[in-house]
Design an enzyme around this catalytic site. Structure first.
Site, PDB file in Angstrom:
ATOM      1  N   CYS A   1      67.589  -6.344  33.184  1.00  0.00           N
ATOM      2  CA  CYS A   1      67.915  -4.959  33.555  1.00  0.00           C
ATOM      3  C   CYS A   1      69.179  -4.853  34.402  1.00  0.00           C
ATOM      4  O   CYS A   1      69.724  -3.763  34.575  1.00  0.00           O
ATOM      5  CB  CYS A   1      66.739  -4.329  34.287  1.00  0.00           C
ATOM      6  SG  CYS A   1      65.251  -4.399  33.300  1.00  0.00           S
TER       7      CYS A   1
ATOM      8  N   HIS B   1      68.614   1.694  38.331  1.00  0.00           N
ATOM      9  CA  HIS B   1      67.947   1.284  37.085  1.00  0.00           C
ATOM     10  C   HIS B   1      66.623   2.040  36.982  1.00  0.00           C
ATOM     11  O   HIS B   1      65.906   2.210  37.959  1.00  0.00           O
ATOM     12  CB  HIS B   1      67.700  -0.227  37.108  1.00  0.00           C
ATOM     13  CG  HIS B   1      66.788  -0.683  36.023  1.00  0.00           C
ATOM     14  ND1 HIS B   1      67.002  -0.361  34.700  1.00  0.00           N
ATOM     15  CD2 HIS B   1      65.648  -1.421  36.052  1.00  0.00           C
ATOM     16  CE1 HIS B   1      66.036  -0.884  33.967  1.00  0.00           C
ATOM     17  NE2 HIS B   1      65.199  -1.534  34.766  1.00  0.00           N
TER      18      HIS B   1
ATOM     19  N   ASN C   1      61.866   2.548  30.426  1.00  0.00           N
ATOM     20  CA  ASN C   1      62.774   1.502  30.875  1.00  0.00           C
ATOM     21  C   ASN C   1      63.541   0.964  29.661  1.00  0.00           C
ATOM     22  O   ASN C   1      62.930   0.395  28.755  1.00  0.00           O
ATOM     23  CB  ASN C   1      61.946   0.394  31.544  1.00  0.00           C
ATOM     24  CG  ASN C   1      62.782  -0.757  32.064  1.00  0.00           C
ATOM     25  OD1 ASN C   1      63.963  -0.876  31.763  1.00  0.00           O
ATOM     26  ND2 ASN C   1      62.151  -1.621  32.851  1.00  0.00           N
TER      27      ASN C   1
HETATM   28  N1  ACO Z   1      46.399   1.959  31.388  1.00  0.00           N
HETATM   29  C1  ACO Z   1      45.342   1.973  32.237  1.00  0.00           C
HETATM   30  N2  ACO Z   1      45.137   0.993  33.149  1.00  0.00           N
HETATM   31  C2  ACO Z   1      46.037  -0.006  33.224  1.00  0.00           C
HETATM   32  C3  ACO Z   1      47.165  -0.076  32.365  1.00  0.00           C
HETATM   33  C4  ACO Z   1      47.321   0.964  31.420  1.00  0.00           C
HETATM   34  N3  ACO Z   1      48.362   1.003  30.561  1.00  0.00           N
HETATM   35  N4  ACO Z   1      47.884  -1.182  32.680  1.00  0.00           N
HETATM   36  C5  ACO Z   1      47.237  -1.774  33.680  1.00  0.00           C
HETATM   37  N5  ACO Z   1      46.118  -1.098  34.015  1.00  0.00           N
HETATM   38  C6  ACO Z   1      45.132  -1.391  35.060  1.00  0.00           C
HETATM   39  C7  ACO Z   1      45.163  -2.846  35.469  1.00  0.00           C
HETATM   40  O1  ACO Z   1      44.362  -3.621  34.600  1.00  0.00           O
HETATM   41  C8  ACO Z   1      44.583  -2.761  36.874  1.00  0.00           C
HETATM   42  O2  ACO Z   1      43.181  -2.648  36.791  1.00  0.00           O
HETATM   43  P1  ACO Z   1      42.205  -3.365  37.882  1.00  0.00           P
HETATM   44  O3  ACO Z   1      42.576  -2.701  39.192  1.00  0.00           O
HETATM   45  O4  ACO Z   1      40.858  -3.050  37.388  1.00  0.00           O
HETATM   46  O5  ACO Z   1      42.577  -4.825  37.843  1.00  0.00           O
HETATM   47  C9  ACO Z   1      45.107  -1.432  37.406  1.00  0.00           C
HETATM   48  O6  ACO Z   1      45.498  -0.684  36.256  1.00  0.00           O
HETATM   49  C10 ACO Z   1      46.291  -1.579  38.344  1.00  0.00           C
HETATM   50  O7  ACO Z   1      47.254  -2.460  37.749  1.00  0.00           O
HETATM   51  P2  ACO Z   1      48.578  -2.870  38.492  1.00  0.00           P
HETATM   52  O8  ACO Z   1      49.332  -3.837  37.636  1.00  0.00           O
HETATM   53  O9  ACO Z   1      48.278  -3.271  39.895  1.00  0.00           O
HETATM   54  O10 ACO Z   1      49.331  -1.442  38.520  1.00  0.00           O
HETATM   55  P3  ACO Z   1      50.675  -1.045  39.213  1.00  0.00           P
HETATM   56  O11 ACO Z   1      50.443   0.117  40.080  1.00  0.00           O
HETATM   57  O12 ACO Z   1      51.393  -2.218  39.792  1.00  0.00           O
HETATM   58  O13 ACO Z   1      51.532  -0.501  37.972  1.00  0.00           O
HETATM   59  C11 ACO Z   1      53.362  -1.258  36.576  1.00  0.00           C
HETATM   60  C12 ACO Z   1      51.865  -1.376  36.903  1.00  0.00           C
HETATM   61  C13 ACO Z   1      53.624   0.139  36.097  1.00  0.00           C
HETATM   62  C14 ACO Z   1      53.708  -2.271  35.506  1.00  0.00           C
HETATM   63  C15 ACO Z   1      54.201  -1.527  37.860  1.00  0.00           C
HETATM   64  O14 ACO Z   1      53.709  -2.668  38.503  1.00  0.00           O
HETATM   65  C16 ACO Z   1      55.687  -1.720  37.612  1.00  0.00           C
HETATM   66  O15 ACO Z   1      56.376  -0.792  37.275  1.00  0.00           O
HETATM   67  N6  ACO Z   1      56.211  -2.929  37.895  1.00  0.00           N
HETATM   68  C17 ACO Z   1      57.646  -3.217  37.961  1.00  0.00           C
HETATM   69  C18 ACO Z   1      58.382  -3.105  36.692  1.00  0.00           C
HETATM   70  C19 ACO Z   1      59.822  -3.525  36.896  1.00  0.00           C
HETATM   71  O16 ACO Z   1      60.509  -3.025  37.749  1.00  0.00           O
HETATM   72  N7  ACO Z   1      60.291  -4.517  36.166  1.00  0.00           N
HETATM   73  C20 ACO Z   1      61.612  -5.024  36.389  1.00  0.00           C
HETATM   74  C21 ACO Z   1      62.552  -4.557  35.389  1.00  0.00           C
HETATM   75  S1  ACO Z   1      62.042  -4.892  33.737  1.00  0.00           S
HETATM   76  C22 ACO Z   1      63.141  -6.077  33.062  1.00  0.00           C
HETATM   77  O17 ACO Z   1      63.856  -6.743  33.710  1.00  0.00           O
HETATM   78  C23 ACO Z   1      63.098  -6.246  31.586  1.00  0.00           C
END
Ligand code: ACO
Length: 320
Positions: free
Chosen positions: A113, A244, A274
């Site tokens: 990214c 980003h 994204n």
């Molecule tokens: N629908 C419903 N529930 C979900 C989903 C979904 N699509 N995905 C995950 N969950 C559940 C998980 O299983 C978890 O359940 P549990 O509590 O029973 O274990 C719960 O939701 C919370 O999951 P988390 O992963 O802790 O959720 P979080 O609030 O962290 O959100 C997300 C996840 C959106 C992926 C976030 O962490 C994020 O945006 N991360 C950073 C992304 C990023 O910046 N990446 C870098 C750039 S990308 C690149 O370089 C290509």
């Protein structure tokens, strides 16, 4: 010689994939996706569209807005993590061919990214050294080709698209890109990866989302602070903060920590998801087309991605 940000262009594929598409296929909900990511929809390239098609379409607009001909371009840099071909030829070579540019250096950059900021830094160095005059930089992604659509924790985050810019040599210091800083830390390589030749796994993106989220907020906040302090700027000197677009919560956390007002923050993640290296140039292009950005505006960019990589840039827009 200085490097100036001359023009911007973008291409966004037609097909819109709403959150409902995911709700219909996996255990998720529109509410979860919207609340946790800020994403409502993303655009998806058609089966016969490649990353180089998206990139070439964006590049044509950027070259035309720079009032140049393709033959004026003397370096092409494409940032992508979803290239048309595995290893070779580079996507930049394919874009060059689609633009009718031959006998010109063309290369890809792999910095996830942060790719567009890495490409801009590379263009700036080539121009300041006197080696090149008009560098075409592109961030292009068909991420839908490297997504596992059975992995509900990552698949709803990503979309396809491309953005491009022309960075040109100028003797006018007032038009110069003020500063760019790029960094990498391979010790956290396992947070975001796509298995490749060393693995039996399918080449789909894998992400430890929650850990990545925390590192992203911490790293981006300190990186933006450092580039502003280094250049003796405060947030009042910034016309537009264009981060980003990975997750609205990351943008909000970083923007709030740095005390940017809503009118300064640019948020497009709801519409496009994204798009990795394409997200920043697509957002800059939207500001340009909406006339939210005009010549002389000071833009602050920041990005964070797999590698890990991250970077920030202070750019004066010098196009018309
Ligand atoms: N629908 C419903 N529930 C979900 C989903 C979904 N699509 N995905 C995950 N969950 C559940 C998980 O299983 C978890 O359940 P549990 O509590 O029973 O274990 C719960 O939701 C919370 O999951 P988390 O992963 O802790 O959720 P979080 O609030 O962290 O959100 C997300 C996840 C959106 C992926 C976030 O962490 C994020 O945006 N991360 C950073 C992304 C990023 O910046 N990446 C870098 C750039 S990308 C690149 O370089 C290509």
């Amino acid at each position: 010689m200085y490097a100036s940000f001359k023009s911007i262009g973008a291409y966004i594929p037609d097909e819109i994939r709403t959150n409902q598409w995911f709700v219909d296929r996996m255990d998720t909900s529109d509410e979860w996706i919207t609340k946790r990511t800020g994403i409502n929809q993303r655009h998806i390239a058609s089966d016969d569209q490649t990353t180089s098609d998206l990139g070439a379409n964006a590049a044509k607009i950027a070259i035309q807005r720079a009032q140049l001909e393709p033959s004026d371009i003397d370096l092409i840099i494409c940032a992508t993590i979803s290239p048309d071909y595995f290893c070779m030829p580079s996507t930049a070579c394919l874009i060059a061919e689609k633009l009718g540019i031959r006998d010109t250096m063309a290369l890809d950059i792999s910095a996830a990214c942060t790719g567009f900021i890495y490409a801009m830094q590379t263009a700036k160095a080539f121009i300041e050294s006197g080696m090149k005059k008009n560098v075409l930089i592109i961030g292009a992604e068909k991420l839908s080709s490297i997504i596992d659509y059975t992995d509900r924790t990552t698949c709803m985050l990503f979309g396809d698209g491309a953005g491009a810019a022309v960075i040109s040599a100028t003797e006018n210091k007032d038009e110069a890109i003020l500063d760019i800083q790029c960094s990498a830390d391979g010790s956290m390589q396992d947070l975001l990866l796509t298995p490749g030749v060393q693995s039996q796994e399918k080449p789909f993106m894998q992400m430890k989302g929650n850990e990545t989220f925390k590192v992203a907020v911490r790293t981006l906040t300190s990186d933006v602070r450092s580039i502003m302090e280094k250049n003796n700027l405060t947030n009042k000197d910034i016309d537009l903060f264009i981060p980003h677009q990975a997750n609205y919560r990351i943008i909000k956390a970083v923007g709030d920590a740095l005390k940017f007002d809503d009118h300064q923050k640019v948020v497009t993640v709801a519409k496009y998801g994204n798009t990795s290296s394409a997200s920043i140039p697509m957002a800059i292009n939207e500001c340009y087309e909406d006339k939210r950005m005009t010549k002389g505006d000071m833009i602050l960019l920041d990005a964070f991605g797999g590698g890990l990589t991250w970077g920030s840039a202070l750019v004066k827009f010098s196009g018309n």
